[in-house]
Scaffold this motif. Structure first.
Motif, mmCIF file in Angstrom:
data_model
loop_
_atom_site.group_PDB
_atom_site.id
_atom_site.type_symbol
_atom_site.label_atom_id
_atom_site.label_comp_id
_atom_site.label_asym_id
_atom_site.label_seq_id
_atom_site.Cartn_x
_atom_site.Cartn_y
_atom_site.Cartn_z
ATOM 1 N N GLU A 153 0.847 -1.202 0.000
ATOM 2 C CA GLU A 153 0.000 0.000 0.000
ATOM 3 C C GLU A 153 0.877 1.246 0.000
ATOM 4 O OE1 GLU A 153 -3.324 0.109 -0.043
ATOM 5 O OE2 GLU A 153 -3.563 -2.061 0.048
ATOM 6 N N THR A 154 0.264 2.385 -0.248
ATOM 7 C CA THR A 154 0.974 3.648 -0.088
ATOM 8 C C THR A 154 1.062 3.957 1.404
ATOM 9 O OG1 THR A 154 -1.018 4.996 -0.188
ATOM 10 C CG2 THR A 154 0.124 4.538 -2.292
ATOM 11 N N TYR A 155 1.993 4.831 1.755
ATOM 12 C CA TYR A 155 2.128 5.248 3.156
ATOM 13 C C TYR A 155 0.819 5.870 3.647
ATOM 14 C CZ TYR A 155 3.819 7.790 7.254
ATOM 15 O OH TYR A 155 3.978 8.283 8.530
ATOM 16 N N ALA A 156 0.181 6.681 2.805
ATOM 17 C CA ALA A 156 -1.060 7.365 3.188
ATOM 18 C C ALA A 156 -2.205 6.391 3.451
ATOM 19 C CB ALA A 156 -1.470 8.364 2.109
ATOM 20 N N ALA A 157 -2.177 5.211 2.832
ATOM 21 C CA ALA A 157 -3.242 4.224 3.014
ATOM 22 C C ALA A 157 -2.871 3.146 4.027
ATOM 23 C CB ALA A 157 -3.564 3.564 1.673
ATOM 24 N N CYS A 158 -1.641 3.155 4.501
ATOM 25 C CA CYS A 158 -1.172 2.068 5.368
ATOM 26 C C CYS A 158 -0.778 2.608 6.750
ATOM 27 C CB CYS A 158 -0.006 1.349 4.679
ATOM 28 S SG CYS A 158 0.540 -0.168 5.493
ATOM 29 N N CYS A 159 0.488 2.885 6.951
ATOM 30 C CA CYS A 159 0.975 3.291 8.267
ATOM 31 C C CYS A 159 0.768 4.771 8.577
ATOM 32 C CB CYS A 159 2.453 2.925 8.416
ATOM 33 S SG CYS A 159 2.733 1.126 8.459
ATOM 34 N N GLY A 160 0.592 5.589 7.552
ATOM 35 C CA GLY A 160 0.398 7.019 7.765
ATOM 36 C C GLY A 160 -0.728 7.357 8.732
ATOM 37 N N PRO A 161 -1.932 6.780 8.568
ATOM 38 C CA PRO A 161 -3.021 7.083 9.499
ATOM 39 C C PRO A 161 -2.722 6.638 10.940
ATOM 40 C CG PRO A 161 -3.903 6.190 7.467
ATOM 41 C CD PRO A 161 -2.408 6.025 7.402
ATOM 42 N N LEU A 162 -1.992 5.556 11.107
ATOM 43 C CA LEU A 162 -1.621 5.120 12.458
ATOM 44 C C LEU A 162 -0.656 6.121 13.074
ATOM 45 C CD1 LEU A 162 -2.428 2.370 10.834
ATOM 46 C CD2 LEU A 162 -1.506 1.325 12.867
ATOM 47 N N GLY A 169 -2.376 9.192 14.177
ATOM 48 C CA GLY A 169 -3.330 9.027 15.271
ATOM 49 C C GLY A 169 -4.774 8.989 14.826
ATOM 50 N N THR A 170 -5.029 8.860 13.521
ATOM 51 C CA THR A 170 -6.401 8.813 13.031
ATOM 52 C C THR A 170 -6.910 7.385 12.884
ATOM 53 O OG1 THR A 170 -5.663 8.943 10.731
ATOM 54 C CG2 THR A 170 -6.177 11.032 11.843
ATOM 55 N N ALA A 171 -6.030 6.402 13.142
ATOM 56 C CA ALA A 171 -6.410 4.988 13.115
ATOM 57 C C ALA A 171 -5.536 4.250 14.125
ATOM 58 C CB ALA A 171 -6.197 4.406 11.713
ATOM 59 N N THR A 172 -5.990 3.070 14.535
ATOM 60 C CA THR A 172 -5.202 2.222 15.425
ATOM 61 C C THR A 172 -5.012 0.864 14.765
ATOM 62 O OG1 THR A 172 -7.156 1.460 16.612
ATOM 63 C CG2 THR A 172 -5.991 3.359 17.550
ATOM 64 N N ALA A 173 -3.951 0.197 15.132
ATOM 65 C CA ALA A 173 -3.646 -1.109 14.559
ATOM 66 C C ALA A 173 -4.686 -2.136 14.982
ATOM 67 C CB ALA A 173 -2.261 -1.560 15.011
ATOM 68 N N ALA A 174 -5.181 -2.913 14.018
ATOM 69 C CA ALA A 174 -6.186 -3.944 14.304
ATOM 70 C C ALA A 174 -5.551 -5.240 14.767
ATOM 71 C CB ALA A 174 -7.029 -4.203 13.050
ATOM 72 N N ALA A 198 9.802 8.961 16.578
ATOM 73 C CA ALA A 198 10.023 8.447 17.935
ATOM 74 C C ALA A 198 8.777 8.602 18.811
ATOM 75 C CB ALA A 198 11.214 9.145 18.578
ATOM 76 N N ALA A 199 7.993 9.632 18.595
ATOM 77 C CA ALA A 199 6.786 9.844 19.405
ATOM 78 C C ALA A 199 5.800 8.686 19.218
ATOM 79 C CB ALA A 199 6.129 11.170 19.041
ATOM 80 N N TYR A 200 5.639 8.218 17.984
ATOM 81 C CA TYR A 200 4.737 7.086 17.734
ATOM 82 C C TYR A 200 5.280 5.822 18.403
ATOM 83 C CZ TYR A 200 1.970 3.515 15.428
ATOM 84 O OH TYR A 200 1.140 2.440 15.187
ATOM 85 N N LEU A 201 6.584 5.618 18.310
ATOM 86 C CA LEU A 201 7.181 4.442 18.948
ATOM 87 C C LEU A 201 6.921 4.459 20.445
ATOM 88 C CD1 LEU A 201 10.479 4.398 16.920
ATOM 89 C CD2 LEU A 201 8.642 2.689 16.814
ATOM 90 N N ARG A 234 -6.323 -1.332 22.303
ATOM 91 C CA ARG A 234 -5.130 -0.918 21.546
ATOM 92 C C ARG A 234 -4.020 -1.942 21.698
ATOM 93 N NH1 ARG A 234 -2.469 3.689 23.663
ATOM 94 N NH2 ARG A 234 -1.216 3.553 21.792
ATOM 95 N N TRP A 235 -3.347 -2.244 20.595
ATOM 96 C CA TRP A 235 -2.171 -3.099 20.632
ATOM 97 C C TRP A 235 -0.966 -2.278 21.077
ATOM 98 C CZ3 TRP A 235 -2.072 -8.121 20.714
ATOM 99 C CH2 TRP A 235 -3.144 -8.828 20.170
ATOM 100 N N LEU A 236 -0.140 -2.892 21.947
ATOM 101 C CA LEU A 236 1.071 -2.248 22.437
ATOM 102 C C LEU A 236 2.240 -3.221 22.336
ATOM 103 C CD1 LEU A 236 -0.421 -0.683 25.679
ATOM 104 C CD2 LEU A 236 0.253 0.568 23.613
ATOM 105 N N TYR A 237 3.392 -2.701 21.988
ATOM 106 C CA TYR A 237 4.628 -3.486 21.971
ATOM 107 C C TYR A 237 5.092 -3.665 23.405
ATOM 108 C CZ TYR A 237 9.646 -4.362 21.418
ATOM 109 O OH TYR A 237 10.925 -4.859 21.494
ATOM 110 N N VAL A 238 5.402 -4.904 23.797
ATOM 111 C CA VAL A 238 5.882 -5.174 25.160
ATOM 112 C C VAL A 238 7.401 -5.279 25.161
ATOM 113 C CG1 VAL A 238 5.811 -6.752 27.129
ATOM 114 C CG2 VAL A 238 3.730 -6.332 25.799
ATOM 115 N N ASP A 239 7.925 -6.242 24.423
ATOM 116 C CA ASP A 239 9.373 -6.425 24.346
ATOM 117 C C ASP A 239 9.692 -7.408 23.238
ATOM 118 O OD1 ASP A 239 8.800 -8.976 25.383
ATOM 119 O OD2 ASP A 239 9.535 -8.486 27.384
#
Length: 134
Positions: free
Chosen positions: A21-30, A33-38, A56-59, A125-130
């Motif tokens: 996908e394009t960035y605008a249709a894939c990770c860009g909205p995440l 902050g306009t979408a969250t990972a399913a 870094a803020a998103y990470l 919301r999905w979160l990275y643990v480690d």
């Protein structure tokens, strides 16, 4: 040192996570902050893209508070070039936990990172643990 603002690709640039996908249709909205990972895999892909664009803020926002570092400085010299998802376990829309095994390649310096990442879903919301690298 102040954080360097992220430099997201501009449409119709292909998404760094290589979803097709394009960035605008894939990770860009995440990232915006306009979408969250399913799924855990979608979050992992968006986190890889955040490394690639320097967000870094998103990470930090997608890192579980129990393991999130106090500071996160991204190395501007590392140029991420390819992501290979090798395996997933759990991490679906109705799961509470999941793992994603991946290899992330970079061009400067040349190399790769192999990791099995753990994710948890809290408050929808999905979160990275480690992760375990190897």
């Amino acid at each position: 040192m102040p954080a360097t603002p992220p430099t997201p690709p501009t449409p119709p640039t292909r998404c760094p996570c290589l979803s097709g996908e394009t960035y605008a249709a894939c990770c860009g909205p995440l990232h915006a902050g306009t979408a969250t990972a399913a799924t855990a895999e979608q979050l992992m892909r968006s986190r890889y893209s955040a490394f690639a664009v320097g967000d870094a803020a998103y990470l930090r926002a997608t890192w579980h508070p129990s393991t999130r570092p106090a500071d996160l400085d991204l190395d501007p010299e590392v140029r991420w070039s390819r992501l290979d998802v090798l395996a997933t376990s759990g991490g679906g829309p109705f799961d509470r936990a999941g793992t994603v095994e991946f290899r992330a390649h970079h061009r400067h310096p040349t190399g790769s990172l192999h990791e099995v990442s753990r994710f948890t879903r809290e408050g929808g919301r999905w979160l990275y643990v480690d992760g375990v690298t190897g």
